[in-house]
Design a protein around this motif. Sequence first.
Motif, short mmCIF file in Angstrom:
data_model
loop_
_atom_site.label_atom_id
_atom_site.label_comp_id
_atom_site.label_asym_id
_atom_site.label_seq_id
_atom_site.Cartn_x
_atom_site.Cartn_y
_atom_site.Cartn_z
N PHE A 220 72.19 -63.87 24.74
CA PHE A 220 73.34 -62.85 25.17
C PHE A 220 72.95 -61.72 26.20
O PHE A 220 73.55 -61.10 26.65
N HIS A 221 71.68 -61.73 26.35
CA HIS A 221 71.06 -60.85 27.40
C HIS A 221 70.65 -61.55 28.61
O HIS A 221 70.52 -62.94 28.59
N SER A 222 70.79 -60.83 29.71
CA SER A 222 70.56 -61.57 30.98
C SER A 222 69.31 -62.24 30.90
O SER A 222 69.19 -63.60 31.83
N PHE A 223 68.06 -61.63 30.64
CA PHE A 223 66.83 -62.58 30.78
C PHE A 223 66.77 -63.93 30.18
O PHE A 223 66.53 -64.84 30.91
N GLY A 224 67.18 -63.95 28.87
CA GLY A 224 67.23 -65.30 28.15
C GLY A 224 68.22 -66.21 28.96
O GLY A 224 68.00 -67.32 29.02
N GLN A 225 69.40 -65.58 29.17
CA GLN A 225 70.46 -66.42 29.89
C GLN A 225 70.06 -67.07 31.26
O GLN A 225 70.16 -68.34 31.04
N THR A 226 69.54 -66.30 32.16
CA THR A 226 69.21 -66.86 33.22
C THR A 226 67.87 -67.52 33.34
O THR A 226 67.91 -68.89 33.62
N VAL A 227 66.79 -67.07 32.86
CA VAL A 227 65.40 -67.59 32.82
C VAL A 227 65.05 -68.61 31.71
O VAL A 227 64.35 -69.45 32.19
N VAL A 228 65.83 -68.65 30.76
CA VAL A 228 65.55 -69.76 29.84
C VAL A 228 66.63 -70.72 29.76
O VAL A 228 66.41 -71.85 30.19
N MET A 229 68.09 -70.53 29.42
CA MET A 229 69.15 -71.28 29.42
C MET A 229 69.51 -71.86 30.71
O MET A 229 69.40 -73.27 30.96
N ASN A 230 69.94 -71.22 31.54
CA ASN A 230 70.28 -71.71 32.81
C ASN A 230 69.40 -72.40 33.82
O ASN A 230 69.63 -73.36 34.33
N LEU A 231 68.25 -71.56 33.57
CA LEU A 231 66.99 -72.33 34.45
C LEU A 231 66.70 -73.50 33.75
O LEU A 231 66.40 -74.67 34.41
N GLY A 232 66.55 -73.44 32.32
CA GLY A 232 66.15 -74.71 31.62
C GLY A 232 66.98 -75.78 31.62
O GLY A 232 66.69 -77.08 31.90
N PHE A 233 68.37 -75.52 31.89
CA PHE A 233 69.46 -76.49 31.92
C PHE A 233 69.43 -77.00 33.30
O PHE A 233 69.40 -78.62 33.36
N ARG A 234 69.49 -76.29 34.42
CA ARG A 234 69.23 -76.82 35.53
C ARG A 234 68.00 -77.70 35.79
O ARG A 234 68.11 -78.67 36.79
N ARG A 235 66.93 -77.48 35.23
CA ARG A 235 65.66 -78.34 35.48
C ARG A 235 65.76 -79.43 34.40
O ARG A 235 64.95 -80.33 34.53
N ARG A 236 67.01 -79.71 33.76
CA ARG A 236 66.93 -80.73 32.53
C ARG A 236 65.71 -80.65 31.83
O ARG A 236 65.06 -81.80 31.44
N GLY A 237 65.53 -79.52 31.10
CA GLY A 237 64.44 -79.22 30.31
C GLY A 237 64.93 -79.43 29.03
O GLY A 237 66.14 -79.32 28.95
N THR A 238 63.95 -79.11 27.96
CA THR A 238 64.80 -79.15 26.53
C THR A 238 64.42 -77.71 26.14
O THR A 238 63.47 -76.81 26.24
N VAL A 239 65.48 -76.93 25.75
CA VAL A 239 65.46 -75.73 25.16
C VAL A 239 65.56 -75.39 23.59
O VAL A 239 66.39 -76.14 22.98
N VAL A 240 64.18 -74.95 23.15
CA VAL A 240 64.22 -74.91 21.80
C VAL A 240 64.61 -73.49 21.29
O VAL A 240 64.13 -72.49 21.75
#
Length: 511
Positions: A220-240
């Motif tokens: 729910f915070h910008s750091f996790g949202q952009t750098v983990v979820m949105n970046l991870g999904f764009r990179r086709r990574g796996t988000v744990v």
Amino acid sequence: MLNLSIVLEDSARQQPDRTALVFGDLRLPYSLVDTIANQVANLLVSRGIGRGDKVALACPNLPYFPFVYYGILKAGAVVVPLNVLLQSREITYHLEDSEAKALFCFEGTPELPLGARGREGFEGAAGAEHFFVLPAAAFATESEYGETLWAALDGVSGEFETVQTAPDDTAVILYTSGTTGQPKGAELSHQNMVLNAMVSDEMFPRGDEGDAFLAALPLFHSFGQTVVMNLGFRRRGTVVLMPRFDPGEALALMRAEKITLFAGVPTMYWGMLTKIHADGDEVPTALRAAVAGGASSPAEVLRDFEATFGIGILEGYGLSETSPVACFNQPGRPTKPGTIGTPIWGVDMKLVDADWKTIEGEGPGEIVIRGHNVMKGYYNRPEATAEAMRDGWFRTGDIAVRDSDGYYSIIDRAKDMIIRGGFNVYPRELEEVLMTHPAVSLAAVVGVPHESHGEEIKAYIIRTPGAAVTEPELSEWCKENMAAYKYPRIIEFRDSLPMTATGKILKRELR
């Protein structure tokens, strides 16, 4: 046309079977996450919610979060993520302030009664019409708090054509923690959020085998949202997904899931190092990049991490209002530990004084930022927006210096600065010095009211496990290591310090 949900859709098209999310024993492929997000979008449209409407989401790091987040975006609506620690009165405030028409709320647990708080908050908000429960039990169709997501999605199509949104349409409203007055909603466009994820993605090293991200920062915070979820999904990574950060569990997940990229706040790194040194936990070996932001990392933590993990922590800087990344220790340039690096691609930064006049050379001065990452403004707050922004520059409230190579170093928050007897004292500098003492594990310095000096300097200390340093001993040591006007006159030992949900030390509760 640009919609932030593209970071999920493109990956689902290209790599449908790749694992997008890991939560406990659940492993969910991109195709499934995209299908459920489509169902959420269809559900919203069927309830009369469309382009530009606000939809709030109160949920810890669970698979529900991306399902609903991208579903709202696909429908052309605006996501309003809420801090899961809000009380019902505060939830009402956020729903009314953002003019949210619906709330998706996690049912909660005995430790976190979010469902009860969310329902009560929703009842108090005049304009909110729809309440969806995200049940604690997997796929439960009933809840005491109202209609569950799974009941609402029953029979709903998993096909959806994403609503055409313009680059400047608002994608997300992020509420700033509101240290002064009520929290304000920073309006971030699809372009703000997409570009920030893309530019960040370009800066973080990639793995040949694909990447695994540990989502320990709240989404729910910008750091996790952009750098983990949105970046991870764009990179086709796996988000744990990790709903609540615990240092031991984080290390275990890093080892088990072969985490390659970790983003955290300094207290998370401190917690993991403490766990390794105190309990002999095994150091994860797959980690290739460690990113820190949210607060300045103490030099001791940076040194210890590099010695223990064999890689350095890359520090960056940003705010909710800047989507959030604005400055970073970037690949291809030397890393300077203790600095926040240089402005990211497409972003300008400079230092100004209280009257917005540009400060040349080293500073110190207040950081102002302009570029593709700067918010549209504070939602429905023209005065606050005008105060924070001028000619496209956004005023951060952070005081920094800049070296001859253009690397910035944060000295402190302008509002955390202590004025003792007419001298400016920056708490962060004192915290750095305190943490070099072998008996000090973590330090927080604040100004407390004082009759003659205006403010007096107080240090809250968590001792290193097994250390027995006393107040007079530490006070004497401070006197020898800090200027007379700086050293803390009052020292209080604590077992823990109050922190926000994102792991920042809450100075205002210590004052």
